[in-house]
Design a protein around this motif. Structure first.
Motif, PDB file in Angstrom:
ATOM      1  N   ARG A 113      11.915  20.799  30.667  1.00  0.00           N
ATOM      2  CA  ARG A 113      11.210  20.414  29.446  1.00  0.00           C
ATOM      3  C   ARG A 113      12.189  20.084  28.321  1.00  0.00           C
ATOM      4  NH1 ARG A 113      11.824  25.757  29.226  1.00  0.00           N
ATOM      5  NH2 ARG A 113      11.806  26.817  27.201  1.00  0.00           N
ATOM      6  N   TRP A 114      13.390  20.675  28.364  1.00  0.00           N
ATOM      7  CA  TRP A 114      14.390  20.442  27.324  1.00  0.00           C
ATOM      8  C   TRP A 114      14.953  19.027  27.381  1.00  0.00           C
ATOM      9  CZ3 TRP A 114      14.767  23.267  23.187  1.00  0.00           C
ATOM     10  CH2 TRP A 114      14.270  24.558  23.223  1.00  0.00           C
ATOM     11  N   LEU A 115      14.712  18.309  28.466  1.00  0.00           N
ATOM     12  CA  LEU A 115      15.150  16.919  28.547  1.00  0.00           C
ATOM     13  C   LEU A 115      14.402  16.039  27.534  1.00  0.00           C
ATOM     14  CD1 LEU A 115      15.511  16.503  32.400  1.00  0.00           C
ATOM     15  CD2 LEU A 115      17.349  16.716  30.707  1.00  0.00           C
ATOM     16  N   GLN A 116      13.289  16.536  27.025  1.00  0.00           N
ATOM     17  CA  GLN A 116      12.534  15.797  26.014  1.00  0.00           C
ATOM     18  C   GLN A 116      13.176  15.884  24.628  1.00  0.00           C
ATOM     19  OE1 GLN A 116       8.138  16.048  26.156  1.00  0.00           O
ATOM     20  NE2 GLN A 116       8.545  17.643  27.672  1.00  0.00           N
ATOM     21  N   LEU A 117      14.027  16.878  24.410  1.00  0.00           N
ATOM     22  CA  LEU A 117      14.619  17.084  23.088  1.00  0.00           C
ATOM     23  C   LEU A 117      15.319  15.836  22.543  1.00  0.00           C
ATOM     24  CD1 LEU A 117      15.116  19.026  20.750  1.00  0.00           C
ATOM     25  CD2 LEU A 117      17.184  19.791  21.936  1.00  0.00           C
ATOM     26  N   PRO A 118      16.147  15.138  23.323  1.00  0.00           N
ATOM     27  CA  PRO A 118      16.770  13.918  22.765  1.00  0.00           C
ATOM     28  C   PRO A 118      15.741  12.866  22.349  1.00  0.00           C
ATOM     29  CG  PRO A 118      17.852  14.568  24.806  1.00  0.00           C
ATOM     30  CD  PRO A 118      16.645  15.445  24.658  1.00  0.00           C
ATOM     31  N   MET A 119      14.616  12.810  23.048  1.00  0.00           N
ATOM     32  CA  MET A 119      13.586  11.841  22.681  1.00  0.00           C
ATOM     33  C   MET A 119      12.953  12.207  21.343  1.00  0.00           C
ATOM     34  SD  MET A 119      11.862  10.840  26.319  1.00  0.00           S
ATOM     35  CE  MET A 119      11.817  12.452  27.084  1.00  0.00           C
ATOM     36  N   TYR A 120      12.703  13.503  21.119  1.00  0.00           N
ATOM     37  CA  TYR A 120      12.161  13.932  19.828  1.00  0.00           C
ATOM     38  C   TYR A 120      13.167  13.675  18.714  1.00  0.00           C
ATOM     39  CZ  TYR A 120       8.177  15.938  22.204  1.00  0.00           C
ATOM     40  OH  TYR A 120       7.041  16.104  22.954  1.00  0.00           O
ATOM     41  N   MET A 121      14.459  13.874  18.996  1.00  0.00           N
ATOM     42  CA  MET A 121      15.497  13.567  18.007  1.00  0.00           C
ATOM     43  C   MET A 121      15.500  12.063  17.712  1.00  0.00           C
ATOM     44  SD  MET A 121      16.733  16.341  17.095  1.00  0.00           S
ATOM     45  CE  MET A 121      17.171  17.993  17.542  1.00  0.00           C
ATOM     46  N   GLY A 122      15.322  11.249  18.737  1.00  0.00           N
ATOM     47  CA  GLY A 122      15.238   9.804  18.542  1.00  0.00           C
ATOM     48  C   GLY A 122      14.052   9.419  17.679  1.00  0.00           C
ATOM     49  N   LEU A 123      12.927  10.119  17.850  1.00  0.00           N
ATOM     50  CA  LEU A 123      11.761   9.846  17.008  1.00  0.00           C
ATOM     51  C   LEU A 123      12.037  10.226  15.554  1.00  0.00           C
ATOM     52  CD1 LEU A 123       8.759  10.885  19.270  1.00  0.00           C
ATOM     53  CD2 LEU A 123       9.509   8.582  18.660  1.00  0.00           C
ATOM     54  N   ILE A 124      12.858  11.253  15.338  1.00  0.00           N
ATOM     55  CA  ILE A 124      13.237  11.617  13.966  1.00  0.00           C
ATOM     56  C   ILE A 124      14.062  10.481  13.351  1.00  0.00           C
ATOM     57  CG2 ILE A 124      14.617  13.220  12.571  1.00  0.00           C
ATOM     58  CD1 ILE A 124      13.688  15.441  14.568  1.00  0.00           C
ATOM     59  N   VAL A 125      14.937   9.874  14.139  1.00  0.00           N
ATOM     60  CA  VAL A 125      15.701   8.715  13.659  1.00  0.00           C
ATOM     61  C   VAL A 125      14.736   7.569  13.331  1.00  0.00           C
ATOM     62  CG1 VAL A 125      17.414   6.958  14.290  1.00  0.00           C
ATOM     63  CG2 VAL A 125      17.805   9.379  14.872  1.00  0.00           C
ATOM     64  N   ALA A 126      13.743   7.346  14.194  1.00  0.00           N
ATOM     65  CA  ALA A 126      12.741   6.303  13.937  1.00  0.00           C
ATOM     66  C   ALA A 126      11.974   6.597  12.647  1.00  0.00           C
ATOM     67  CB  ALA A 126      11.781   6.173  15.119  1.00  0.00           C
ATOM     68  N   LEU A 127      11.689   7.867  12.403  1.00  0.00           N
ATOM     69  CA  LEU A 127      11.020   8.270  11.159  1.00  0.00           C
ATOM     70  C   LEU A 127      11.893   7.914   9.954  1.00  0.00           C
ATOM     71  CD1 LEU A 127       8.658   9.720   9.739  1.00  0.00           C
ATOM     72  CD2 LEU A 127       9.850  11.877  10.181  1.00  0.00           C
ATOM     73  N   ALA A 128      13.181   8.148  10.067  1.00  0.00           N
ATOM     74  CA  ALA A 128      14.107   7.790   8.981  1.00  0.00           C
ATOM     75  C   ALA A 128      14.108   6.272   8.750  1.00  0.00           C
ATOM     76  CB  ALA A 128      15.519   8.291   9.297  1.00  0.00           C
ATOM     77  N   VAL A 129      13.989   5.502   9.825  1.00  0.00           N
ATOM     78  CA  VAL A 129      13.913   4.042   9.694  1.00  0.00           C
ATOM     79  C   VAL A 129      12.669   3.658   8.898  1.00  0.00           C
ATOM     80  CG1 VAL A 129      13.568   1.878  10.980  1.00  0.00           C
ATOM     81  CG2 VAL A 129      15.274   3.554  11.764  1.00  0.00           C
ATOM     82  N   TYR A 130      11.546   4.321   9.163  1.00  0.00           N
ATOM     83  CA  TYR A 130      10.319   4.028   8.425  1.00  0.00           C
ATOM     84  C   TYR A 130      10.424   4.450   6.966  1.00  0.00           C
ATOM     85  CZ  TYR A 130       7.424   1.927  11.957  1.00  0.00           C
ATOM     86  OH  TYR A 130       6.907   1.047  12.854  1.00  0.00           O
ATOM     87  N   VAL A 131      11.129   5.536   6.687  1.00  0.00           N
ATOM     88  CA  VAL A 131      11.358   5.930   5.294  1.00  0.00           C
ATOM     89  C   VAL A 131      12.139   4.829   4.584  1.00  0.00           C
ATOM     90  CG1 VAL A 131      12.568   7.567   3.779  1.00  0.00           C
ATOM     91  CG2 VAL A 131      11.218   8.417   5.717  1.00  0.00           C
ATOM     92  N   TYR A 132      13.182   4.323   5.233  1.00  0.00           N
ATOM     93  CA  TYR A 132      13.972   3.221   4.677  1.00  0.00           C
ATOM     94  C   TYR A 132      13.097   1.992   4.447  1.00  0.00           C
ATOM     95  CZ  TYR A 132      17.409  -0.523   4.349  1.00  0.00           C
ATOM     96  OH  TYR A 132      18.116  -1.613   3.938  1.00  0.00           O
ATOM     97  N   LYS A 133      12.300   1.639   5.451  1.00  0.00           N
ATOM     98  CA  LYS A 133      11.423   0.468   5.346  1.00  0.00           C
ATOM     99  C   LYS A 133      10.441   0.633   4.186  1.00  0.00           C
ATOM    100  CE  LYS A 133       7.956  -2.136   8.013  1.00  0.00           C
ATOM    101  NZ  LYS A 133       8.120  -3.360   7.307  1.00  0.00           N
ATOM    102  N   PHE A 134       9.900   1.835   4.017  1.00  0.00           N
ATOM    103  CA  PHE A 134       8.970   2.104   2.923  1.00  0.00           C
ATOM    104  C   PHE A 134       9.630   1.811   1.579  1.00  0.00           C
ATOM    105  CE2 PHE A 134       7.139   4.779  -0.336  1.00  0.00           C
ATOM    106  CZ  PHE A 134       5.776   4.584  -0.167  1.00  0.00           C
TER     107      PHE A 134
END
Length: 177
Positions: free
Chosen positions: A17-38
């Motif tokens: 299940r811990w293999l999902q952790l990098p994907m959740y971290m990647g989604l946090i980066v995507a969230l930062a991209v949306y903050v920038y876009k906003f």
């Protein structure tokens, strides 16, 4: 198979299940991209305010709302998915703990995500209806069809989840009679 091997395999599967952790971290980066876009969109609105018509301002504000709703969707997936599928967050005493996290499970998360997608689609469809002069009838038709399919999908998912919960409750009641 030996019990030792079975136990080791089970531990390895549970660890996976811990293999999902990098994907959740990647989604946090995507969230930062949306903050920038906003903020890029918001600053463009403020800087060019005098150049925009009321309709243009409405379309830009709807685009900002769209970005916020996508960010909300990302937060739900990151926090809810991590809590359900990876590990507990251990934030029970935190004053900012989201209310929905108290009763989240895979079914609730699916419904919440579906509702978020329908909301995002609704905002996008509203933007399209306001800006019909720049879109073809074919494009608008497909947007309505896709939105309708999303709505029906969420209804189906919610109904299925309700039936599963109802059936589980019936089985629980029968066992405790």
């Amino acid at each position: 198979m030996s019990q030792k091997f079975t136990h080791a395999a089970a531990r390895f599967i549970f660890w996976s299940r811990w293999l999902q952790l990098p994907m959740y971290m990647g989604l946090i980066v995507a969230l930062a991209v949306y903050v920038y876009k906003f903020f890029v969109t918001l600053s463009g609105l403020i800087i060019n305010l005098g150049k925009y018509s009321d309709n243009d301002i409405l379309l830009i504000v709807l685009a900002l709302i769209d970005v916020v709703m996508i960010a909300n969707l990302l937060v739900m997936v990151i926090i809810g998915g991590y809590e359900i599928f990876v590990s507990r967050l251990h934030i029970d005493d935190h004053p900012d703990q989201p209310e929905w996290l108290d009763h989240v499970d895979a079914g609730v998360l699916k419904i919440k995500l579906g509702m978020a997608l329908v909301s995002i689609s609704s905002i996008h469809l509203l933007r399209s209806f306001i800006d019909t002069k720049n879109l073809s009838e074919h494009t608008l038709q497909w947007e309505v069809i896709i939105h309708s399919v999303l709505v029906l999908s969420v209804i189906f998912i919610a109904l299925t989840d309700w039936l599963v919960q109802y059936k589980a409750l019936q089985i629980h009641k029968m066992k405790h009679k």
